[in-house]
Design a protein around this motif. Structure first.
Motif, short mmCIF file in Angstrom:
data_model
loop_
_atom_site.label_atom_id
_atom_site.label_comp_id
_atom_site.label_asym_id
_atom_site.label_seq_id
_atom_site.Cartn_x
_atom_site.Cartn_y
_atom_site.Cartn_z
N GLU A 45 0.86 -1.18 0.00
CA GLU A 45 0.00 0.00 0.00
C GLU A 45 0.90 1.23 0.00
O GLU A 45 1.82 1.34 0.82
CB GLU A 45 -0.91 0.03 1.23
CG GLU A 45 -1.95 -1.07 1.28
CD GLU A 45 -3.09 -0.84 0.31
OE1 GLU A 45 -3.25 0.30 -0.15
OE2 GLU A 45 -3.81 -1.81 0.01
N CYS A 46 0.62 2.17 -0.91
CA CYS A 46 1.44 3.38 -1.02
C CYS A 46 0.59 4.63 -0.85
O CYS A 46 -0.59 4.65 -1.24
CB CYS A 46 2.15 3.42 -2.37
SG CYS A 46 3.40 2.12 -2.58
N PHE A 47 1.19 5.66 -0.29
CA PHE A 47 0.53 6.94 -0.06
C PHE A 47 1.52 8.04 -0.44
O PHE A 47 2.70 7.78 -0.62
CB PHE A 47 0.12 7.09 1.42
CG PHE A 47 -0.72 5.95 1.91
CD1 PHE A 47 -2.09 6.00 1.83
CD2 PHE A 47 -0.12 4.81 2.46
CE1 PHE A 47 -2.87 4.96 2.28
CE2 PHE A 47 -0.89 3.76 2.90
CZ PHE A 47 -2.27 3.83 2.82
N PHE A 48 1.03 9.28 -0.54
CA PHE A 48 1.94 10.35 -0.93
C PHE A 48 1.56 11.65 -0.24
O PHE A 48 0.44 11.85 0.20
CB PHE A 48 1.95 10.54 -2.45
CG PHE A 48 0.64 11.03 -3.01
CD1 PHE A 48 0.36 12.38 -3.07
CD2 PHE A 48 -0.31 10.12 -3.46
CE1 PHE A 48 -0.85 12.83 -3.58
CE2 PHE A 48 -1.51 10.57 -3.97
CZ PHE A 48 -1.78 11.93 -4.03
N GLU A 49 2.54 12.54 -0.16
CA GLU A 49 2.36 13.91 0.33
C GLU A 49 3.11 14.83 -0.62
O GLU A 49 4.23 14.52 -1.04
CB GLU A 49 2.91 14.08 1.76
CG GLU A 49 2.22 13.25 2.82
CD GLU A 49 0.81 13.72 3.12
OE1 GLU A 49 0.47 14.88 2.76
OE2 GLU A 49 0.04 12.94 3.71
#
Length: 199
Positions: free
Chosen positions: A34-38
């Protein structure tokens, strides 16, 4: 550098306190990530803290990459961790949790993301702003610690319940074996006292 006046100071403090603070709990299936970003600007700071709350050996792979795709930090098979970065360029910074090392067990991960917008800290910054920054950092640390304690309590409770279940079924198994042994002994001893008749 222009002086920071009271309305600007108030807006800055509010934006600072409301910035980049997220808490999440996710379920990562086996063999998945699972990947997320800012989106950060140069000299912005971001910290990701995480804790594996369930599944397998309570470990996970974690990494964080910059806009150029290069890794800025990586943890392999860790149950808990924290990674802080300072953005070196504007753009999207991605962080991922990977359960690809497991082919059967899902993992439950709790993580927090918090950050600080860069403000040039020169002599014109008011003492109250410094205190607000310190207070915000302290509150973030307390929040992270509380969530860590909650995860640890859940892990210990699951371990205690699992141990209790094993003890219960082991006791049932011992009782069954005991009854079988007693029945066999009674039958075996009874055969000694049987009188064999000759026809």
């Amino acid at each position: 550098m222009a002086r920071i006046y009271t309305p600007t100071l108030l807006a800055l403090c509010l934006s600072f306190l409301c910035l980049l603070v997220h808490g999440h709990m996710i379920d990562i299936p086996a063999s998945k990530k699972e990947c997320f970003f800012e989106d950060l600007h140069v000299n912005d700071k971001m910290t990701v803290t995480y804790q594996v709350g369930g599944g397998g050996h309570l470990d996970i792979d974690f990494w964080l990459t910059g806009p150029n795709g290069l890794a800025m930090g990586k943890h392999i098979k860790q149950s808990t961790g924290s990674l802080s970065i300072t953005a070196e360029q504007d753009g999207r910074h991605e962080y991922c949790f990977s359960n690809q090392m497991s082919t059967v067990v899902d993992k439950i991960v709790s993580f927090n993301v918090h950050g600080v917008i860069f403000v040039d800290d020169d002599d014109t910054v008011a003492p109250i702003e410094r205190e607000i920054r310190n207070l915000a950092n302290g509150l973030t640390a307390v929040k992270d610690e509380q969530e860590y304690i909650v995860i640890r309590e859940r892990t210990h409770r699951n371990t205690a319940e699992s141990t209790n279940s094993r003890v219960k079924w082991w006791s049932v198994f011992q009782a069954i074996v005991l009854f079988l042994v007693v029945a066999w002994q009674v039958y075996y001893l009874k055969s000694f006292f049987e009188v064999k008749r000759a026809f």
